[in-house]
Motif scaffolding. Structure first.
Motif, PDB file in Angstrom:
ATOM      1  N   PRO A   1       0.808  -1.225   0.000  1.00 52.01           N
ATOM      2  CA  PRO A   1       0.000   0.000   0.000  1.00 52.01           C
ATOM      3  C   PRO A   1       0.839   1.273   0.000  1.00 52.01           C
ATOM      4  CG  PRO A   1      -0.909  -1.570   1.550  1.00 52.01           C
ATOM      5  CD  PRO A   1       0.391  -2.155   1.053  1.00 52.01           C
ATOM      6  N   SER A   2       1.991   1.250   0.660  1.00 53.19           N
ATOM      7  CA  SER A   2       2.841   2.444   0.707  1.00 53.19           C
ATOM      8  C   SER A   2       3.391   2.828  -0.659  1.00 53.19           C
ATOM      9  CB  SER A   2       3.996   2.237   1.686  1.00 53.19           C
ATOM     10  OG  SER A   2       4.799   1.144   1.272  1.00 53.19           O
ATOM     11  N   HIS A   3       3.366   1.903  -1.618  1.00 53.78           N
ATOM     12  CA  HIS A   3       3.844   2.172  -2.979  1.00 53.78           C
ATOM     13  C   HIS A   3       2.699   2.167  -3.990  1.00 53.78           C
ATOM     14  CE1 HIS A   3       7.592   1.062  -0.981  1.00 53.78           C
ATOM     15  NE2 HIS A   3       8.183   1.788  -1.913  1.00 53.78           N
ATOM     16  N   SER A   4       1.476   2.325  -3.503  1.00 49.23           N
ATOM     17  CA  SER A   4       0.296   2.314  -4.369  1.00 49.23           C
ATOM     18  C   SER A   4      -0.558   3.545  -4.072  1.00 49.23           C
ATOM     19  CB  SER A   4      -0.546   1.052  -4.110  1.00 49.23           C
ATOM     20  OG  SER A   4       0.239  -0.109  -4.309  1.00 49.23           O
ATOM     21  N   HIS A   5      -1.395   3.896  -5.027  1.00 44.34           N
ATOM     22  CA  HIS A   5      -2.311   5.005  -4.796  1.00 44.34           C
ATOM     23  C   HIS A   5      -3.669   4.667  -5.397  1.00 44.34           C
ATOM     24  CE1 HIS A   5       0.174   5.880  -8.380  1.00 44.34           C
ATOM     25  NE2 HIS A   5      -0.969   6.222  -8.916  1.00 44.34           N
ATOM     26  N   ALA A   6      -4.670   5.419  -4.999  1.00 43.73           N
ATOM     27  CA  ALA A   6      -6.037   5.158  -5.444  1.00 43.73           C
ATOM     28  C   ALA A   6      -6.253   5.706  -6.858  1.00 43.73           C
ATOM     29  CB  ALA A   6      -7.031   5.787  -4.473  1.00 43.73           C
ATOM     30  N   HIS A   7      -6.826   4.885  -7.697  1.00 42.10           N
ATOM     31  CA  HIS A   7      -7.132   5.224  -9.094  1.00 42.10           C
ATOM     32  C   HIS A   7      -8.643   5.159  -9.272  1.00 42.10           C
ATOM     33  CE1 HIS A   7      -7.360   4.819 -13.469  1.00 42.10           C
ATOM     34  NE2 HIS A   7      -7.979   3.671 -13.295  1.00 42.10           N
ATOM     35  N   HIS A   8      -9.189   6.088 -10.049  1.00 43.87           N
ATOM     36  CA  HIS A   8     -10.612   6.058 -10.386  1.00 43.87           C
ATOM     37  C   HIS A   8     -10.842   4.988 -11.452  1.00 43.87           C
ATOM     38  CE1 HIS A   8     -10.413  10.139  -8.698  1.00 43.87           C
ATOM     39  NE2 HIS A   8     -11.711  10.015  -8.472  1.00 43.87           N
ATOM     40  N   ILE A   9     -11.709   4.020 -11.179  1.00 44.21           N
ATOM     41  CA  ILE A   9     -12.026   2.984 -12.163  1.00 44.21           C
ATOM     42  C   ILE A   9     -12.716   3.625 -13.362  1.00 44.21           C
ATOM     43  CG2 ILE A   9     -13.414   0.913 -12.591  1.00 44.21           C
ATOM     44  CD1 ILE A   9     -12.838   0.146  -9.623  1.00 44.21           C
ATOM     45  N   ALA A  10     -13.787   4.380 -13.115  1.00 43.01           N
ATOM     46  CA  ALA A  10     -14.352   5.246 -14.160  1.00 43.01           C
ATOM     47  C   ALA A  10     -13.553   6.540 -14.007  1.00 43.01           C
ATOM     48  CB  ALA A  10     -15.840   5.480 -13.927  1.00 43.01           C
ATOM     49  N   TRP A  11     -12.715   6.845 -14.985  1.00 49.11           N
ATOM     50  CA  TRP A  11     -11.735   7.914 -14.853  1.00 49.11           C
ATOM     51  C   TRP A  11     -12.386   9.249 -14.516  1.00 49.11           C
ATOM     52  CZ3 TRP A  11      -8.040   7.077 -19.612  1.00 49.11           C
ATOM     53  CH2 TRP A  11      -7.515   5.786 -19.553  1.00 49.11           C
ATOM     54  N   TRP A  12     -11.679  10.042 -13.735  1.00 51.65           N
ATOM     55  CA  TRP A  12     -12.161  11.343 -13.287  1.00 51.65           C
ATOM     56  C   TRP A  12     -12.471  12.257 -14.473  1.00 51.65           C
ATOM     57  CZ3 TRP A  12     -13.892  13.842  -9.129  1.00 51.65           C
ATOM     58  CH2 TRP A  12     -13.881  15.232  -9.139  1.00 51.65           C
ATOM     59  N   GLU A  13     -11.522  12.434 -15.371  1.00 50.54           N
ATOM     60  CA  GLU A  13     -11.720  13.370 -16.486  1.00 50.54           C
ATOM     61  C   GLU A  13     -12.466  12.738 -17.650  1.00 50.54           C
ATOM     62  OE1 GLU A  13      -8.207  15.469 -17.642  1.00 50.54           O
ATOM     63  OE2 GLU A  13      -7.751  16.042 -15.580  1.00 50.54           O
ATOM     64  N   ARG A  14     -12.021  11.617 -18.119  1.00 51.18           N
ATOM     65  CA  ARG A  14     -12.603  11.002 -19.314  1.00 51.18           C
ATOM     66  C   ARG A  14     -14.049  10.563 -19.111  1.00 51.18           C
ATOM     67  NH1 ARG A  14     -10.599   5.223 -21.056  1.00 51.18           N
ATOM     68  NH2 ARG A  14     -12.129   4.739 -19.449  1.00 51.18           N
ATOM     69  N   ASP A  15     -14.323   9.943 -17.960  1.00 50.04           N
ATOM     70  CA  ASP A  15     -15.636   9.349 -17.724  1.00 50.04           C
ATOM     71  C   ASP A  15     -16.489  10.124 -16.721  1.00 50.04           C
ATOM     72  OD1 ASP A  15     -14.751   7.190 -19.323  1.00 50.04           O
ATOM     73  OD2 ASP A  15     -13.874   6.208 -17.575  1.00 50.04           O
ATOM     74  N   ASP A  16     -15.970  11.245 -16.205  1.00 55.32           N
ATOM     75  CA  ASP A  16     -16.648  11.965 -15.110  1.00 55.32           C
ATOM     76  C   ASP A  16     -16.885  11.049 -13.920  1.00 55.32           C
ATOM     77  OD1 ASP A  16     -16.718  14.450 -16.367  1.00 55.32           O
ATOM     78  OD2 ASP A  16     -18.619  14.008 -17.359  1.00 55.32           O
ATOM     79  N   GLY A  17     -15.919  10.183 -13.636  1.00 59.76           N
ATOM     80  CA  GLY A  17     -16.040   9.215 -12.549  1.00 59.76           C
ATOM     81  C   GLY A  17     -16.040   9.873 -11.188  1.00 59.76           C
ATOM     82  N   PRO A  18     -16.869   9.365 -10.285  1.00 56.42           N
ATOM     83  CA  PRO A  18     -16.943   9.932  -8.942  1.00 56.42           C
ATOM     84  C   PRO A  18     -15.798   9.463  -8.050  1.00 56.42           C
ATOM     85  CG  PRO A  18     -18.411   8.061  -9.100  1.00 56.42           C
ATOM     86  CD  PRO A  18     -17.824   8.268 -10.481  1.00 56.42           C
ATOM     87  N   THR A  19     -15.519  10.234  -7.031  1.00 53.14           N
ATOM     88  CA  THR A  19     -14.531   9.844  -6.032  1.00 53.14           C
ATOM     89  C   THR A  19     -15.287   9.113  -4.924  1.00 53.14           C
ATOM     90  OG1 THR A  19     -13.197  11.757  -6.620  1.00 53.14           O
ATOM     91  CG2 THR A  19     -12.648  10.685  -4.553  1.00 53.14           C
ATOM     92  N   ASP A  20     -15.703   7.916  -5.250  1.00 59.96           N
ATOM     93  CA  ASP A  20     -16.433   7.045  -4.339  1.00 59.96           C
ATOM     94  C   ASP A  20     -15.589   5.808  -4.092  1.00 59.96           C
ATOM     95  OD1 ASP A  20     -18.483   8.869  -4.632  1.00 59.96           O
ATOM     96  OD2 ASP A  20     -19.752   7.556  -5.849  1.00 59.96           O
ATOM     97  N   HIS A  21     -15.704   5.223  -2.907  1.00 60.18           N
ATOM     98  CA  HIS A  21     -14.886   4.056  -2.602  1.00 60.18           C
ATOM     99  C   HIS A  21     -15.168   2.912  -3.580  1.00 60.18           C
ATOM    100  CE1 HIS A  21     -18.478   2.512  -0.610  1.00 60.18           C
ATOM    101  NE2 HIS A  21     -17.871   1.355  -0.489  1.00 60.18           N
ATOM    102  N   GLY A  22     -16.371   2.803  -4.099  1.00 60.03           N
ATOM    103  CA  GLY A  22     -16.700   1.761  -5.071  1.00 60.03           C
ATOM    104  C   GLY A  22     -16.140   2.020  -6.457  1.00 60.03           C
ATOM    105  N   ASN A  23     -15.618   3.218  -6.684  1.00 63.52           N
ATOM    106  CA  ASN A  23     -15.018   3.567  -7.967  1.00 63.52           C
ATOM    107  C   ASN A  23     -13.499   3.686  -7.845  1.00 63.52           C
ATOM    108  OD1 ASN A  23     -15.122   4.279 -10.767  1.00 63.52           O
ATOM    109  ND2 ASN A  23     -14.773   6.403 -10.183  1.00 63.52           N
ATOM    110  N   GLY A  24     -12.943   3.125  -6.788  1.00 65.03           N
ATOM    111  CA  GLY A  24     -11.512   3.218  -6.585  1.00 65.03           C
ATOM    112  C   GLY A  24     -10.844   1.866  -6.598  1.00 65.03           C
TER     113      GLY A  24
END
Length: 143
Positions: free
Chosen positions: A60-83
């Protein structure tokens, strides 16, 4: 009115249900903020361990949260289910090659782009539980 009906009415009105962790921190932020919070990352790390890409051992210390439905391209929400937790290398690989990701039954799945797999067969990620079980089984033998 049942809870399910109330949820449907709220969602149809564009209102997202408020999900909280044990300390009453919001886990679903919608489009209000781009970056995942520490509370959201704890939930993602609990599910993914470190990088969720199959065979990657980054913690985890070498990982970060990524939006599954991308923030810009897909207007993905910053929800735990989209990370999903990804190391920098695999995060860039997802973006550069346009891999798709989905979560089913608490497991991550990675769908390669057509140029890598014309049939786009999903590949399971999230091997953390098996890795932990294998370590637990091997530990007594080493002792």
């Amino acid at each position: 009115m049942s809870i399910g009906t109330a949820r449907e009415v709220a969602l149809s009105a564009g209102i997202s249900p408020l999900l909280l962790d044990r300390r009453s921190e919001r886990l679903d932020l919608g489009r209000a903020t781009r970056l995942f919070t520490p509370a959201q990352k704890v939930v993602l790390v609990d599910r993914d361990g470190g990088c969720a890409w199959r065979g990657c051992g980054r913690p985890p210390s070498h990982s970060h949260a990524h939006h599954i439905a991308w923030w810009e391209r897909d207007d993905g929400p910053t929800d735990h289910g989209n990370g999903i937790m990804l190391c920098s290398h695999h995060h860039h690989r997802v973006h550069d090659n346009r891999w798709r990701i989905f979560i089913r039954d608490g497991c991550s799945w990675f769908v390669p782009p057509p140029h890598l797999d014309p049939e786009q067969r999903p590949r399971r990620g999230n091997l953390v539980p098996e890795r932990l079980i294998a370590l637990a089984i091997a530990a007594p033998a080493a002792a």
